[in-house]
Design a protein around this motif. Structure first.
Motif, short mmCIF file in Angstrom:
data_model
loop_
_atom_site.label_atom_id
_atom_site.label_comp_id
_atom_site.label_asym_id
_atom_site.label_seq_id
_atom_site.Cartn_x
_atom_site.Cartn_y
_atom_site.Cartn_z
N THR A 90 -53.77 101.59 13.27
CA THR A 90 -53.93 100.86 14.52
C THR A 90 -54.40 101.82 15.60
O THR A 90 -54.29 103.05 15.45
N MET A 91 -54.93 101.27 16.68
CA MET A 91 -55.39 102.12 17.77
C MET A 91 -54.24 102.89 18.38
O MET A 91 -54.41 104.05 18.78
N ASP A 92 -53.06 102.28 18.46
CA ASP A 92 -51.91 102.98 19.02
C ASP A 92 -51.56 104.21 18.20
O ASP A 92 -51.31 105.30 18.75
N LYS A 93 -51.54 104.07 16.86
CA LYS A 93 -51.22 105.21 16.00
C LYS A 93 -52.29 106.30 16.11
O LYS A 93 -51.98 107.49 16.15
N MET B 256 -54.43 106.86 18.65
CA MET B 256 -54.39 107.50 19.97
C MET B 256 -53.22 108.48 20.06
O MET B 256 -53.36 109.58 20.61
N LYS B 257 -52.09 108.11 19.49
CA LYS B 257 -50.93 109.00 19.51
C LYS B 257 -51.23 110.28 18.74
O LYS B 257 -50.91 111.39 19.20
N SER C 18 -53.74 112.41 20.70
CA SER C 18 -53.08 112.93 21.90
C SER C 18 -52.22 114.14 21.56
O SER C 18 -52.27 115.17 22.25
N GLU D 227 -52.11 110.49 26.51
CA GLU D 227 -52.94 109.40 26.00
C GLU D 227 -53.83 108.80 27.08
O GLU D 227 -54.96 108.41 26.80
N ASP D 228 -53.32 108.72 28.31
CA ASP D 228 -54.13 108.09 29.36
C ASP D 228 -55.28 108.99 29.82
O ASP D 228 -56.14 108.55 30.59
N LYS E 251 -61.54 95.46 15.48
CA LYS E 251 -60.12 95.72 15.70
C LYS E 251 -59.54 96.18 14.37
O LYS E 251 -59.67 95.48 13.36
N ASP F 278 -59.63 95.42 24.04
CA ASP F 278 -58.78 96.38 23.35
C ASP F 278 -59.24 96.51 21.91
O ASP F 278 -59.74 95.56 21.30
#
Length: 513
Positions: free
Chosen positions: A479-482, A484-485, A488, A495-496, A365, A512
């Motif tokens: 982070t994974m969110d940053k 992936m954004k 994308s 993203e999905d 993570k 996750d």
């Protein structure tokens, strides 16, 4: 004095990649022989008595690898792989990192003992498309063969597969004082070993070839060359081998069972030269060899094989290179620091295969720090591979930011060519390798399996090193969110609908990143 010549690969044959159900054998190239590509040296932008400046640019390109249509590739300062970088020990080094790719990347200096996470270039040091980043450092480590590669978890494997890998040579005064081949491109050459599968119109298709246990290609490449040959004009040649493959192990030998001498491993010269007829490299390992071609005559050919597949040819020419090479019996004196018996042994566990891979019983993570160690503390790490001997695989363990010494394998002596400093060590199924670890710099560093699809799939953790009594810095962690954004937006995909290598391993394990 009689010398011992080793004639086996040492590693547990039960764990060879050929035992994997998804194994793909290398195919002998049928294309015409072509000169081996020897990447040019990267020229400094400028240099003073104390400082040296470079620019490294990650860029897209097209490369004529096979006859016909060029292959779309990525590279550093060239269309594929990169120009060879030379860093002298002691000078203050400045590097401008340029990203001219269509997506986020990082620049990881594999084998360099530099501060982490930003200079080291793991996942927390992103460089976005069209942007530049500046790093600087001074090296204090032995002369060695290292490499630069992309490390944007969990897309490391795909970016390396496209071509983002190049050799980095560290030089020092001690190595320069020895009678060894060192004329680059003549008797001292990089040998970057990789494998790829080419699809329609000679293109790479990583997603089609994806395997969570590691992508294997059927075509062998050396320095990005298929069916390459090198014209030998020196009796003794130095080959700087790098296993730059995502997954493949290279079991190397020459025609005629030609004997060779290994003089260095990952992080330093060996204490003494070791004589071989066979050598196995797991992913990310390096080995410097001196090969004596003096018994051959012009017109002869010597072939380098992996298993039974020829991967490159040495064509013997007139020996016109004026050499004074005599490999010494003593190469490097290594001081082994003492471990305080009160210091606990750190346990590191690599487990699983396919999507189930983990490090220390967890998947990686990005914003979690898993361990810590004082700067300067000398500690044993016991690195275990829990795979079963009958159905398991060799996991190459790598740690950023330092070089270690291999102390033992299951309580027995390490392999004879593991006596120097290393940063990557292959751990056999059901084996525990004890290594001696000391970090000299404060920072945040990753440790992981170097099968690239395994690290993308979560067989990775990170350790913070700190100086007691000094405030610890705050690290801005990716982070994974940053991530992936960013991917994308750059790829123009919601993203999905975004697919990144390794994410299947998390999804199938309901975890996750």
């Amino acid at each position: 004095m009689n010398k011992e010549v080793y004639k086996d690969y040492f590693f547990d044959a039960n764990g060879y990649d050929i035992q994997d159900g998804g194994y793909k054998e290398l195919e002998e190239p049928k294309t015409p022989a072509v000169p081996l590509a020897v990447p040019e040296l990267l020229k400094p932008d400028r240099e003073t008595q104390t400082d040296i400046y470079y620019t490294v640019c990650a860029q897209t390109g097209e490369t004529e690898i096979l006859p016909g249509e060029k292959t779309k590739t990525w590279g550093y300062n060239r269309s594929i792989l990169g120009q060879t970088v030379v860093f002298p020990v002691g000078k203050h080094i400045h590097v401008t990192l340029q990203n001219r790719l269509p997506e986020i990347t990082t620049f990881h200096w594999h084998g360099l003992n530099v501060s982490g996470p930003y200079v080291d270039g793991g996942c927390h040091a992103p460089v976005y498309p069209g942007e530049d980043s500046e790093i600087d450092f001074t090296l204090n480590q032995p002369a060695s063969t290292n490499w630069l590669h992309a490390h944007p978890c969990p897309a490391t494997a795909e970016q390396v597969y496209k071509g983002l890998a190049t050799m980095v040579v560290v030089t020092d005064q001690h190595e320069a004082s020895l009678s060894l081949p060192r004329t680059y491109g003549v008797d001292d050459i990089p040998v970057i070993l990789q494998d790829r599968t080419f699809h329609e119109n000679n293109q790479l298709d990583y997603r089609t070839d994806y395997d969570p246990d590691g992508v294997l290609g059927v075509t062998p490449l050396v320095n990005g060359t298929v069916n390459g040959y090198f014209d030998v004009t020196a009796k003794k040649m130095r080959l700087r081998l790098l296993n730059g493959a995502n997954r493949r192990e290279w079991r190397l030998h020459f025609s005629d069972d030609l004997e060779f001498v290994q003089i260095a491993g990952d992080g330093s010269l060996l204490p003494k030269p070791v004589h071989f007829t066979k050598l196995m490299l797991t992913c990310a390992e390096r080995a410097e060899l001196v090969v004596d071609f003096s018994k051959y005559k012009p017109g002869d050919e010597v072939i380098l094989y992996s298993d039974q597949t020829p991967i490159m040819t040495f064509r013997i020419k007139e020996f016109t290179n004026d050499q004074h090479v005599e490999v010494p019996d003593e190469l490097l004196k290594i001081e082994v620091p003492a471990v305080d018996p009160e210091t606990p042994v750190r346990k590191v566990v690599m487990s699983g295969m396919d999507e189930s891979v983990m490090m220390d019983h967890k998947k990686f993570k990005m914003d979690r720090i898993d361990a810590e160690q004082e700067v300067g503390l000398v500690q044993y790490w016991d690195v275990s591979n829990t795979n079963g001997r009958k159905m398991g695989m060799v996991h190459p363990f790598h740690c950023h930011g330092m070089s270690f010494l291999v102390i033992s394998r299951n309580g027995h002596d390490p392999y004879p060519n593991e006596r120097g400093f290393k940063d990557t060590v292959g751990v056999n199924p059901s084996e525990t390798v004890r290594i001696l670890v000391r970090f000299d710099l404060a920072g945040l560093y990753m440790y992981h399996c170097h099968i690239l699809e395994h690290e993308d799939g979560g067989m990775m953790a990170q350790i913070e090193t700190f100086i007691p009594g000094k405030p610890r810095p705050h690290y801005e962690l990716m982070t994974m969110d940053k991530l992936m954004k960013a991917f994308s937006e750059e790829r123009g995909i919601p993203e999905d609908e975004l697919w990144l290598p390794g994410m299947d391993s998390y999804h199938k394990m309901h975890m996750d990143m």
